[in-house]
Write an enzyme that holds these catalytic residues in place. Structure first.
Site, PDB file in Angstrom:
ATOM      1  N   GLY A   1       0.821  -1.198   0.000  1.00 51.14           N
ATOM      2  CA  GLY A   1       0.000   0.000   0.000  1.00 51.14           C
ATOM      3  C   GLY A   1       0.856   1.249   0.000  1.00 51.14           C
ATOM      4  O   GLY A   1       2.079   1.190   0.007  1.00 51.14           O
TER       5      GLY A   1
ATOM      6  N   LYS B   1      -2.202   4.438   5.980  1.00 54.67           N
ATOM      7  CA  LYS B   1      -1.649   3.394   5.109  1.00 54.67           C
ATOM      8  C   LYS B   1      -2.805   2.753   4.358  1.00 54.67           C
ATOM      9  O   LYS B   1      -3.619   2.047   4.934  1.00 54.67           O
ATOM     10  CB  LYS B   1      -0.872   2.347   5.901  1.00 54.67           C
ATOM     11  CG  LYS B   1      -0.247   1.291   4.994  1.00 54.67           C
ATOM     12  CD  LYS B   1       0.927   0.580   5.629  1.00 54.67           C
ATOM     13  CE  LYS B   1       0.511  -0.364   6.718  1.00 54.67           C
ATOM     14  NZ  LYS B   1       1.649  -1.163   7.238  1.00 54.67           N
TER      15      LYS B   1
ATOM     16  N   ASP C   1       9.715  -8.842  11.006  1.00 52.81           N
ATOM     17  CA  ASP C   1      10.288  -7.981   9.963  1.00 52.81           C
ATOM     18  C   ASP C   1      10.925  -6.734  10.569  1.00 52.81           C
ATOM     19  O   ASP C   1      10.656  -5.612  10.140  1.00 52.81           O
ATOM     20  CB  ASP C   1       9.206  -7.605   8.944  1.00 52.81           C
ATOM     21  CG  ASP C   1       9.794  -7.020   7.656  1.00 52.81           C
ATOM     22  OD1 ASP C   1      11.028  -7.107   7.484  1.00 52.81           O
ATOM     23  OD2 ASP C   1       9.034  -6.490   6.836  1.00 52.81           O
TER      24      ASP C   1
END
Length: 742
Positions: free
Chosen positions: A453, A469, A569
């Protein structure tokens, strides 16, 4: 007497002639050596000049090169061989722009060229084919255009070729089939067209073939079955048609196969059942018909199989019950659901234990009925309330209107009051305000683009600024990305920490899906470190505080949340900075709740260069994966750049072991004073401990957090006296209770 004189004179004359001739030989040999040395010096001068002309190094560095021809060997990112010839050029993560204007003819011994993660544009030069000794070529994440040069076929020593995430168009040149030593071929996320050349079948050493997210058409060539060493085959999101070749069954080392989002037709070849190492199979969003081969259930390692959005018919084989994630939705399957299934099978004609999970598959919610599903979802987002209604059917579970945190919705005030009172009345008001503030998400308000996005800056009527977002339209319709969207909502509504970015709300409205966060003025840590002006504002004290904040946040996630949350992540791209340069962990789309998933096995998630090494072969998620990533980020903050090249050199070169800690620190800043220097020494020691290749030998984040809080008495050791070898020894972890320091 005359005869005697003549007898004596002959050897004297011969000796004189020999000295004369050999002296000339020696002189010639000496001259040749001098010429060779002169040629070597000339090459080094040419190399330094060619590197200088790229503009990839500061002017102060290249000025020194003009006074010392060999100084290029000491430049950042340059490695030379014993003869002073350049063998490595690494200018990755440097925000470089412009075209690739390096004169390759001056680098006959170049082995590695890495210009990844920059803003380089223009075409990849044809004369890159002159780098005959090149083994590794990395140009990913730039803005290169034009076709892949056919001259790459001349690089017959090449083992690693990565051109991902550019704007490269044209077809894949058949000459790539000449690269017989190639083991990694990454061409995904470009604009490639045309067929997959059959010559790729010549690359019998290939282990990774990534061609996804292009516009490649034609059929999958049967020659791909010749790649006996292939472990990962990713052809998703192209325009491939025709049947799946049965020769894929010969790829007996294959672990990951993704052919999703193409126009593939025909049936699933039973030969795929021969892939005994396969753990992930995705054939979704195609036109595949026929029955599901029962042989697929015989693949013991298979954890994930997605066959959704096809034209599959007949019954579901009973052999598939052991597959952990199984999606058969949106097909024409019929008959009874075999006992023991927990699967996703909407839009089929099935009897028995019908699953109402649909595409909204947060957890396995199957065989529970509508009421149970709503209860599960409220458990998943426990402090949220839902405005609107649930629709359960072929399209899955959909939320209409917007969802916001309970304390925000229950607050009272004027529409133009603070950010919480904007959402007093209902989600529709907030939606209208956001659309007005961004002029319906006009590109002028876009401040960045992520994996699924774009991020927008929005100033609301109250004057408050938020970050939005928003999923791209294509990703919004993709169940994988939508799951990531919902996962981020679920995680962020559960956690509260000063160093974790706050989620104000989210919206699923009129096909528009977005998350609403607090706004971070400085953007990502990755960008700040690579902007010279911004990096200089990020002094040593601020850098150490960012590292500590990340450590405390991860300790909270791993040890205070029930169940524990693993981010998966952690990277400098996912650390955001506010106006005061305080760090916040963001992007929880891939986060995992450990206790809710006993296997903890998953697909590769994370950012290249930050993923723990064991994850590549175990596919198992633990908190120690985050610990490793934290270590990389901590070292990156100290160095001002990703430490990948340093880590590689430490594992292979004894000379790098003798480097001093002060030599690897970010040269944009003045050397730290002795007090902050001890903080840096602590951070560096912890970072190396966190990056231990053995997960069990890494500290927990709780231990790391406590080390930062304990404020042990500093031994004022100058950083110039600490070598990297000493640092790695200091990083030894002791019995789970602390670190051993000199």
């Amino acid at each position: 007497m005359k005869a005697t004189t003549l007898y004596i004179s002959i050897p004297i004359v011969a000796w004189s002639i020999w000295i004369l001739l050999c002296g000339k030989c020696l002189d010639n040999a000496l001259q040749q050596l001098l010429v060779a040395a002169s040629g070597s010096s000339t090459l080094q001068l040419k190399q330094a000049k060619a590197l200088q002309e790229t503009g990839w190094w500061p002017s102060s560095t290249t000025t020194q090169a003009r006074s010392n021809y060999s100084s290029a060997c000491h430049w950042d990112g340059i490695t030379c061989n014993a003869g002073g010839s350049v063998i490595t050029i690494d200018r990755s993560y440097r925000s470089l722009g412009g075209q690739l204007n390096l004169n390759f003819s001056f680098f006959p011994n170049l082995v590695r060229l890495n210009l990844s993660l920059n803003n380089l544009d223009g075409r990849i030069p044809l004369d890159i084919g002159m780098l005959q000794k090149l083994v590794c070529l990395k140009l990913y994440s730039n803005m290169f255009v034009g076709p892949i040069p056919s001259t790459l076929g001349y690089l017959t020593n090449l083992e690693f070729l990565d051109l991902r995430e550019n704007k490269i168009y044209g077809s894949i040149p058949s000459e790539i089939g000449m690269l017989k030593n190639l083991t990694f071929l990454y061409l995904s996320s470009n604009m490639l067209v045309g067929p997959i050349p059959s010559t790729l079948g010549h690359l019998t050493n290939l282990e990774y073939l990534l061609l996804g997210q292009n516009k490649i058409n034609g059929s999958i060539p049967s020659e791909i079955g010749l790649l006996k060493n292939l472990t990962n085959l990713y052809l998703s999101s192209n325009i491939l048609a025709g049947p799946i070749p049965s020769t894929l069954g010969y790829l007996t080392n294959l672990e990951y196969l993704d052919l999703s989002e193409n126009k593939i037709n025909g049936s699933i070849p039973s030969e795929i059942g021969m892939l005994k190492d396969l753990s992930y199979l995705n054939l979704s969003h195609n036109f595949i018909s026929g029955e599901i081969p029962s042989a697929l259930g015989m693949i013991a390692p298979l954890l994930t199989m997605d066959l959704s959005y096809n034209n599959l018919t007949s019954n579901i084989p009973s052999s598939l019950t052991d597959i952990y994630r199984l999606d058969l939705s949106h097909n024409s399957l019929e008959g009874q659901i075999p006992n023991g299934y927990a699967l996703n099978h909407n839009s089929n004609t099935l009897n028995g234990n019908k699953d109402l999970c649909g595409q909204f598959k947060i957890f396995p919610l199957c065989r529970k009925g509508k009421k149970s599903i709503i209860t599960e979802i409220k458990t998943f987002v426990p402090i949220s309330i839902f405005l609107g209604f649930l629709v359960i059917g072929g399209g899955g579970i959909l939320f209409s209107r917007c969802v916001f945190k309970k304390n925000q919705i229950e607050s009272r005030g004027l529409k133009n009051g603070n950010i919480f009172s904007i959402w007093n009345y209902d989600g529709h008001i907030a939606y209208e305000d956001i659309i007005e503030a961004t002029e319906d998400f006009d590109i002028r308000y876009c401040i960045g683009t992520g994996g699924y996005g774009s991020v927008y800056r929005a100033e609301l009527p109250s004057g408050n600024v938020v970050a939005l977002k928003k999923l791209h339209q294509k990703e919004a319709e993709n169940p994988v990305f939508y799951k990531s969207f919902i996962n981020e909502v679920g995680v962020l509504t559960e956690i509260r920490h000063r160093n974790i970015m706050k989620l104000h709300g989210f919206c699923v409205h009129k096909g528009c899906r977005f998350l609403i966060y607090e706004y971070m003025e400085r953007g990502s840590l990755f960008c700040v470190l690579r902007n010279v002006d911004e990096a200089m504002k990020l002094d040593w004290s601020k850098r150490v505080n960012i590292i500590k904040g990340i450590a405390h946040a991860l300790s909270y996630m791993h040890h205070e949340c029930i169940p524990a949350i693993v981010h998966r992540d952690i990277s400098s791209n996912n650390i955001l900075l506010n106006s005061k340069f305080q760090g916040f962990i963001s992007d929880f789309g891939t986060a995992k709740l450990l206790d809710l998933d006993p296997s903890n096995q998953t697909l590769v998630a994370g950012t290249y260069g930050y993923i723990a090494p064991e994850f590549a072969y175990t596919m198992t998620i633990t908190e120690k994966c985050d610990v490793y990533s934290f270590g990389v980020v901590a070292l990156e903050i100290l160095m001002g750049r990703h430490p990948g090249e340093l880590l590689s050199s430490l594992s292979s070169s004894s000379s790098s072991q003798n480097m001093m800690l002060n030599e690897i620190l970010d040269q944009h800043l003045s050397p730290p004073n002795r007090l902050i220097g001890q903080e840096i020494l602590l951070v560096a020691t912890i970072a190396f401990a966190c990056m231990n290749t053995q997960p069990k030998s890494r500290p927990t984040m709780k231990c790391v957090s406590q080390e930062f809080i304990s404020r042990r008495k500093a031994n004022l050791i100058p950083l110039t006296a600490v070598s990297l070898l000493q640092l790695r020894k200091q990083a030894a972890y002791v019995d789970g209770s602390g670190f051993a320091y000199c």
